[in-house]
Design a protein around this motif. Structure first.
Motif, mmCIF file in Angstrom:
data_model
loop_
_atom_site.group_PDB
_atom_site.id
_atom_site.type_symbol
_atom_site.label_atom_id
_atom_site.label_comp_id
_atom_site.label_asym_id
_atom_site.label_seq_id
_atom_site.Cartn_x
_atom_site.Cartn_y
_atom_site.Cartn_z
ATOM 1 N N LEU A 745 0.849 -1.181 0.000
ATOM 2 C CA LEU A 745 0.000 0.000 0.000
ATOM 3 C C LEU A 745 0.886 1.232 0.000
ATOM 4 O O LEU A 745 1.148 1.827 1.045
ATOM 5 C CB LEU A 745 -0.914 -0.024 1.226
ATOM 6 C CG LEU A 745 -1.954 1.072 1.267
ATOM 7 C CD1 LEU A 745 -2.792 1.080 0.003
ATOM 8 C CD2 LEU A 745 -2.837 0.904 2.475
ATOM 9 N N VAL A 746 1.391 1.551 -1.160
ATOM 10 C CA VAL A 746 2.268 2.715 -1.264
ATOM 11 C C VAL A 746 1.647 3.667 -2.262
ATOM 12 O O VAL A 746 1.387 3.307 -3.406
ATOM 13 C CB VAL A 746 3.667 2.299 -1.760
ATOM 14 C CG1 VAL A 746 4.540 3.527 -1.947
ATOM 15 C CG2 VAL A 746 4.303 1.359 -0.765
ATOM 16 N N LEU A 747 1.367 4.872 -1.803
ATOM 17 C CA LEU A 747 0.768 5.856 -2.699
ATOM 18 C C LEU A 747 1.694 7.065 -2.791
ATOM 19 O O LEU A 747 1.959 7.721 -1.794
ATOM 20 C CB LEU A 747 -0.607 6.262 -2.171
ATOM 21 C CG LEU A 747 -1.652 5.162 -2.301
ATOM 22 C CD1 LEU A 747 -2.770 5.329 -1.305
ATOM 23 C CD2 LEU A 747 -2.209 5.132 -3.706
ATOM 24 N N ASP A 748 2.166 7.306 -3.988
ATOM 25 C CA ASP A 748 3.046 8.456 -4.189
ATOM 26 C C ASP A 748 2.266 9.743 -3.958
ATOM 27 O O ASP A 748 1.060 9.780 -4.108
ATOM 28 C CB ASP A 748 3.584 8.459 -5.626
ATOM 29 C CG ASP A 748 4.527 7.293 -5.855
ATOM 30 O OD1 ASP A 748 5.000 6.743 -4.847
ATOM 31 O OD2 ASP A 748 4.760 6.944 -7.027
ATOM 32 N N ARG A 749 3.038 10.788 -3.655
ATOM 33 C CA ARG A 749 2.395 12.067 -3.416
ATOM 34 C C ARG A 749 1.647 12.548 -4.662
ATOM 35 O O ARG A 749 0.587 13.130 -4.578
ATOM 36 C CB ARG A 749 3.443 13.104 -3.012
ATOM 37 C CG ARG A 749 3.028 13.844 -1.773
ATOM 38 C CD ARG A 749 4.086 14.842 -1.354
ATOM 39 N NE ARG A 749 5.409 14.234 -1.285
ATOM 40 C CZ ARG A 749 6.541 14.945 -1.246
ATOM 41 N NH1 ARG A 749 6.500 16.255 -1.260
ATOM 42 N NH2 ARG A 749 7.711 14.351 -1.170
ATOM 43 N N ASP A 750 2.199 12.240 -5.833
ATOM 44 C CA ASP A 750 1.524 12.741 -7.042
ATOM 45 C C ASP A 750 0.213 12.015 -7.330
ATOM 46 O O ASP A 750 -0.632 12.534 -8.046
ATOM 47 C CB ASP A 750 2.451 12.724 -8.267
ATOM 48 C CG ASP A 750 3.228 11.425 -8.380
ATOM 49 O OD1 ASP A 750 3.510 10.841 -7.323
ATOM 50 O OD2 ASP A 750 3.551 11.008 -9.500
ATOM 51 N N VAL A 751 0.030 10.830 -6.731
ATOM 52 C CA VAL A 751 -1.266 10.163 -6.876
ATOM 53 C C VAL A 751 -2.332 10.970 -6.147
ATOM 54 O O VAL A 751 -3.413 11.245 -6.664
ATOM 55 C CB VAL A 751 -1.211 8.717 -6.319
ATOM 56 C CG1 VAL A 751 -2.600 8.099 -6.298
ATOM 57 C CG2 VAL A 751 -0.257 7.870 -7.137
ATOM 58 N N PHE A 752 -1.982 11.399 -4.926
ATOM 59 C CA PHE A 752 -2.899 12.256 -4.161
ATOM 60 C C PHE A 752 -3.146 13.554 -4.912
ATOM 61 O O PHE A 752 -4.280 14.010 -5.056
ATOM 62 C CB PHE A 752 -2.305 12.569 -2.787
ATOM 63 C CG PHE A 752 -2.273 11.396 -1.851
ATOM 64 C CD1 PHE A 752 -3.397 11.047 -1.119
ATOM 65 C CD2 PHE A 752 -1.131 10.640 -1.685
ATOM 66 C CE1 PHE A 752 -3.377 9.975 -0.239
ATOM 67 C CE2 PHE A 752 -1.094 9.562 -0.815
ATOM 68 C CZ PHE A 752 -2.221 9.225 -0.088
ATOM 69 N N ALA A 753 -2.030 14.144 -5.368
ATOM 70 C CA ALA A 753 -2.122 15.452 -6.014
ATOM 71 C C ALA A 753 -2.979 15.371 -7.275
ATOM 72 O O ALA A 753 -3.826 16.230 -7.513
ATOM 73 C CB ALA A 753 -0.726 15.961 -6.349
ATOM 74 N N PHE A 754 -2.787 14.308 -8.054
ATOM 75 C CA PHE A 754 -3.522 14.186 -9.302
ATOM 76 C C PHE A 754 -5.014 14.025 -9.036
ATOM 77 O O PHE A 754 -5.848 14.657 -9.691
ATOM 78 C CB PHE A 754 -2.983 12.995 -10.111
ATOM 79 C CG PHE A 754 -3.612 12.841 -11.456
ATOM 80 C CD1 PHE A 754 -3.437 13.815 -12.424
ATOM 81 C CD2 PHE A 754 -4.389 11.734 -11.749
ATOM 82 C CE1 PHE A 754 -4.023 13.686 -13.667
ATOM 83 C CE2 PHE A 754 -4.985 11.594 -13.002
ATOM 84 C CZ PHE A 754 -4.793 12.575 -13.957
ATOM 85 N N ALA A 755 -5.341 13.191 -8.050
ATOM 86 C CA ALA A 755 -6.754 12.974 -7.704
ATOM 87 C C ALA A 755 -7.394 14.301 -7.289
ATOM 88 O O ALA A 755 -8.475 14.663 -7.754
ATOM 89 C CB ALA A 755 -6.874 11.945 -6.592
ATOM 90 N N ALA A 756 -6.694 15.024 -6.422
ATOM 91 C CA ALA A 756 -7.225 16.302 -5.955
ATOM 92 C C ALA A 756 -7.374 17.266 -7.129
ATOM 93 O O ALA A 756 -8.376 17.969 -7.249
ATOM 94 C CB ALA A 756 -6.307 16.884 -4.892
#
Lengths: 787, 254
Positions: A745-756
């Motif tokens: 369960l590793v989520l890069d910061r850009d995954v969060f950023a892209f979703a937002a």
């Protein structure tokens, strides 16, 4: 057409943008549902057809060498239908112009292709001439990767002797739908292939004339697989059998089964989200429509329309919107399903793909959509149905507002009136505000799943190959060899470090549970393979006992301190009890580790090794390859890093497809929720906002009140959505866990950023569309009407 | 082009013009044609009118007479089809949308027939919503005091009677100290007793703050409290009547 139906069509046209936004969300749910389930069905049907047509075996067993006469006795085992025996060898291949180590499984084909199990599927060229000793068929992916066609030549080191071979065709096999080298984690078509060769020359090269070292069999209906396995193991024991296993332990089959399982999970999780969101938006929109049409409803009833007729009238509107979504969703879902199936056909070596869209899947999608929509709007429809005509004629009572929490705390001076309007409006209908926020967060969460895969694989690779397995090459010996052989490796120019390992197949048992894997005897405090604990710190391998993969501990329900039974499936097959000293974090495969010397002692052998890990100076890498190829004892060389790279190349397209789809779906939810909420808010507050415009508020100031509310909810939704996305990924990771691999369960910061970002952009697009509506606020009308 | 009737009535204006000769609005040849589907509706057929500083004018007419259209044009909510409307020196007919917004924001106070209060804001806040964007407002509390609602400051619209709501609307309209107060049927939704209370509030504002006030109504009873009564019929000014003796709101009957 009845007058009332005309009204319906016109109203649908009048609210077309909203209807479209809702339909889009339904499209999302239906299309994922159709895509996943049709992919599952297609993959399943294709596999079954392939297995059936090509007589894929039920049981598989390898052994050292047994005379052909043994097959008679195997056939006599109750439950056995057909038996096929072959010679299989693991060899080094030399492809001109390609320096990296290439290994292959060399599989014997009988003289006649009829009636045997695991039949190959000839893609191009021709079958082998049975008396030819240098003709081969290549697995298609491998041949394609190297651009080897009929007539191309390559050489193989067969039992220590270099032999030139001529390609006569390309083939596929149900046994190698997922083609992966032993010990490798990812398919690498450049460095591993399947080569079929006539039985006679292969057998003579390995001294297998009148003998076999691999047997596969099919079972008759109703036979007990485990019984057959036990009897077969008993028969093969004297001949060096390493334990028979069924399809469910066959690697290629396993990977495909995992894939099917994952698709099924996707088919449940995502449609639930989409249908939930669609139901919510439909509820909001129908409620609003019904409250706007109170007077019309009253008039209809006054003229004698029944409660049911009125309820059904609005029900039809809901159904029309749902139908648009369902029809488009079926179309898009079918398109995506075909796309997915084709990706699978490419990713797995399947000769064909039967695209299956079962009518019951389509019917289920339609029924679920309709049911969810009706359930979601039931309350609103009921309101319309039971509204007494006289009450409908009167305007709705004014909304009641109360001082909000902030004011009860005495903080109101901090907020301007427009801001208070925003906050009070949110507070007045907490459930609706919450559901809106939840809807937007779902969009955000859905988005994250698309990006999750890539980050997880990166992390997996980084831990497995950056921190744990740190060798550049793995050399595998044809058979266990004395530790002294490592010297010759160490002496090669460019080799910096060598660590030998001993691996034996074994059956692990704890209580009534068991698992087949290999026991790895490794060098304590080695550098090239380090075991890691949950915090990724290296673990010392104790002198006594074993360290097991954390997932194996879960599988067997065993914990450090327990005694694990190991039945070795080689040699004299001892069974021993060992202490589980600890667990190691591993994302791929399931292993048991012990000190090499301890394993040697257990096997009652000298200090033998099965292979070695090498650390090589990149400058000399090519030379080392060449040297290894020329070592007769070395059956194969695996180069992990390039395998990973080629895996990434294969995955890139798939990941792109997923990211594209999840972005599309996520933004359709975000847009559907936000745009509809804004439209409803505009309709509900039209009068209020127009009044403010009359009082001298600018368009931007009015927009602030309207859009500020949704803006605030969107901002609240983003952190919640990221949390939901995290949970969703955690759930999927958990569901996708298998003994083949565990997805970290590793989520890069850009995954969060892209979703937002996608949520924010969807909100902005909705806002721009509403901004244009605000220009048309009718200030004159609002002064004259009482709503 | 001068309307003959107007020539007539403007003579009657003379005494008032002598007292308060500054013209706040100067309306010249205004017509308004609406396109209602395929039908053209002539709401105003040529209006010439001046409204003077500090006066309390009533625009009286039946429904469809064009009085609301005229008020909307004066308030910068609508533009005439032809003709000019001057607010002081400024020609409102040439103003852009954002200039009209500023005009409404800084110069005009509106009172509507249906109050149009913001349901989510209290009485005080409904006034504050306007004072927050104006240049020299009086305090919301003072404005509410002026209309007799000093004790209902923190009530939401849903907690107020119709008359109280309309008085909040008046407080909201005057709190910015507008130059003109435009009231569209301010008592239209109220019973006569409550209506009188509201009219008293309007008169008080007119007298104490000197705000030019234009009230449109179809209720002839109200006309007697005005300085001038402008009668509209079918989009034309049919008569302008100057009240020598204005009645106090409580003396009105309808």
């Amino acid at each position: 057409m009845k007058a009332l139906d005309k009204k319906l069509w016109r109203e649908l046209w009048g609210m077309r943008m909203q209807a479209l936004a809702i339909a889009m969300v339904i499209v999302g749910g239906v299309s994922i549902f159709i895509m996943s389930l049709s992919t599952v069905d297609s993959l399943f049907e294709t596999r079954e057809a392939y297995y059936r047509n090509n007589h894929f075996a039920n049981l598989f067993a390898s052994l050292k060498r047994a005379p052909l006469s043994l097959t008679k006795r195997i056939e006599e085992i109750p439950g056995v239908e057909r038996v096929d025996h072959r010679v299989i060898a693991y060899v080094n291949i030399d492809v001109a112009g390609f320096d990296d180590p290439v290994s292959a499984h060399l599989i014997s084909l009988p003289d006649s292709s009829s009636g045997l199990l695991n039949q190959i599927y000839l893609r191009s060229g021709r079958l082998l001439e049975h008396d030819s000793d240098n003709e081969i068929l290549l697995s298609e992916e491998f041949a394609r990767a190297h651009k080897l066609h009929s007539g191309s030549k390559l050489s193989a080191t067969i039992n220590g002797r270099r032999k030139s071979l001529t390609v006569v065709g390309h083939a596929l096999s149900p046994e190698y739908i997922y083609q992966i080298a032993p010990g490798a984690m990812f398919p690498d078509f450049m460095r591993y292939g399947i080569v079929w060769m006539a039985r006679k020359p292969l057998a003579s090269a390995y001294d297998m004339e009148g003998a076999f070292n691999n047997v596969t069999l099919t079972l008759s209906k109703g036979s007990n697989q485990q019984d057959v396995i036990d009897q077969l193991d008993e028969l093969l024991k004297p001949y060096g059998g390493t334990g028979a296993f069924g399809r469910k332990d066959q690697l290629s089959h396993r990977f495909l089964s995992e894939e099917l399982k994952q698709q099924k999970t996707i088919a449940t999780v995502f449609p639930i989200i989409f249908f939930g969101v669609a139901a919510f938006i439909l509820n909001v929109v129908t409620s609003r429509l019904i409250s706007l049409e109170r007077e019309q409803i009253a008039v209809l009833k006054a003229f004698g329309y029944s409660n049911f007729a009125v309820g059904w009238h609005y029900g039809k509107l809901v159904l029309m919107i749902v139908s648009i979504g369902v029809i488009a969703g079926i179309g898009i879902g079918t398109w995506m399903g075909k796309g997915m199936s084709n990706i699978y056909m490419e990713f797995y070596s399947l000769p064909f793909m039967i695209y299956v869209l079962k009518p019951q899947v389509v019917i289920a999608a339609a029924l679920i959509s309709i049911t969810v929509a009706i359930l979601g709007t039931l309350y609103a429809l009921r309101t319309a149905a039971v509204l007494p005509p006289a009450q409908g004629m009167r305007p709705e009572p004014p909304a009641i507002y109360r001082p909000i929490l902030i004011e009860r705390l005495g903080l109101q001076d901090w907020f301007s009136q427009p801001t208070r309007m925003i906050i009070r409006h949110i507070e007045r209908r907490p459930l609706k505000s919450f559901l809106t926020t939840l809807g937007i967060s779902m969009a955000c969460g859905t988005m994250m799943v698309g990006g999750f895969q890539e980050g997880a694989i990166n992390h997996m690779v980084e831990v497995q190959f950056g921190m744990s397995q740190r060798s550049d090459l793995t050399a595998i010996y044809t058979e266990p060899t004395s530790q002294r052989s490592l010297y010759s490796l160490r002496n090669l120019q460019g080799v910096e470090q060598v660590e030998g390992f001993r691996a034996v197949p074994a059956k692990l048992m704890f209580e009534h549970r068991f698992y087949r894997t290999s026991v790895q005897g490794i060098q304590p405090n080695g550098d090239l393979l380090r075991l890691l604990d949950t915090r990724l710190a290296p673990i010392d391998l104790p002198e006594q006992g074993v360290i097991i993969t954390d997932y194996l501990a879960e599988l067997l329900h065993i914990k450090p301190g327990d005694m694990l039974s190991i039945q070795v499936l080689e040699g004299n097959r001892p069974t021993v009890q060992v202490l589980v000293a600890g667990t190691a974090k591993e994302y791929m495969g399931v292993n048991v580790y012990m000190q090499r010397e301890a394993l040697n002692r257990l096997l009652k052998e000298g200090n033998a090794v099965s292979g070695a890990w090498l650390k090589v100076d990149p400058y000399y890498q090519k030379d080392v390859y060449v040297a290894l190829k020329n070592m007769p004892r070395i059956a194969g060389v695996i180069e992990q890093r390039s395998a990973i790279k080629s895996f990434y190349d294969t995955m890139a397209e798939t990941i792109l497809f997923f990211t594209f789809i999840s972005t599309l779906l996520g933004s359709s939810i975000a847009f559907g929720v936000i745009y509809n909420s804004m439209r409803i808010a505009l309709s509900e507050r039209n009068r209020e906002l127009a009044s403010l415009r009359v009082l001298g508020f600018r368009r931007s100031e009015v927009a602030y009140i309207l859009l500020g509310e949704l803006g605030l909810l969107t901002l609240l939704a983003i952190p919640l959505g990221l949390l939901i996305g995290y949970g969703l990924c955690a759930y999927l990771a958990f569901q996708f866990d298998s003994d083949l691999y565990r997805i970290p369960l590793v989520l890069d910061r850009d995954v969060f950023a892209f979703a937002a970002l996608v949520v924010i952009v969807s909100a902005l697009i909705s806002a721009v569309m509403i901004w244009r509506n605000l220009a048309h606020l009718d200030m004159v009308a609002v002064l004259k009407s009482k709503e | 082009m001068h309307h003959p009737l107007h020539q007539n009535v403007s003579n009657l204006d003379a005494p008032l013009q002598a007292k308060d000769h500054i013209s706040v609005f100067h309306v010249k040849g205004v017509t308004k044609v609406y396109q209602m589907g395929e039908v053209q509706v002539h709401a105003l057929r040529g209006i010439d009118l001046d409204l003077y500083q500090g006066e309390f004018a009533v625009l009286l007419g039946a429904s469809g007479s064009g009085k609301s259209t005229l008020l909307n044009i004066l308030g910068g909510l609508d533009a005439p089809t032809t003709g000019d409307v001057f607010y002081g020196q400024r020609n409102l007919t040439r103003a852009t949308e954002s200039e009209l917004t500023d005009y409404r924001r800084y110069h005009v106070g509106f009172v509507f027939q249906f109050y149009n209060l913001i349901p989510s804001l209290t009485a005080r806040e409904n006034v504050a919503v306007v004072t927050e964007i104006s240049r020299a407002p009086i305090k919301p509390e003072e404005a509410l005091q002026l209309v007799g609602l000093g004790d209902r400051l923190d009530h939401f619209p849903a907690q107020l009677s119709g008359g109280e709501q309309q008085r909040v609307a008046i407080a909201r309209a005057i709190a910015k100290q507008p130059d003109v107060l435009l009231c569209d049927e301010p008592t239209g939704a109220l019973d006569s007793q409550t209506g009188i209370v509201v009219l008293e509030a309007l008169q008080r504002v007119n007298q104490e703050l000197g705000t030019t006030t234009a009230v449109i109504t179809h209720n002839a009873g109200i006309a007697q409290m005005a300085n001038r009564v402008i009668h509209l019929t079918d989009g034309l000014i049919s008569q302008i009547q100057v009240n020598k003796h204005r009645l106090a709101p409580h003396e009105l009957t309808w």
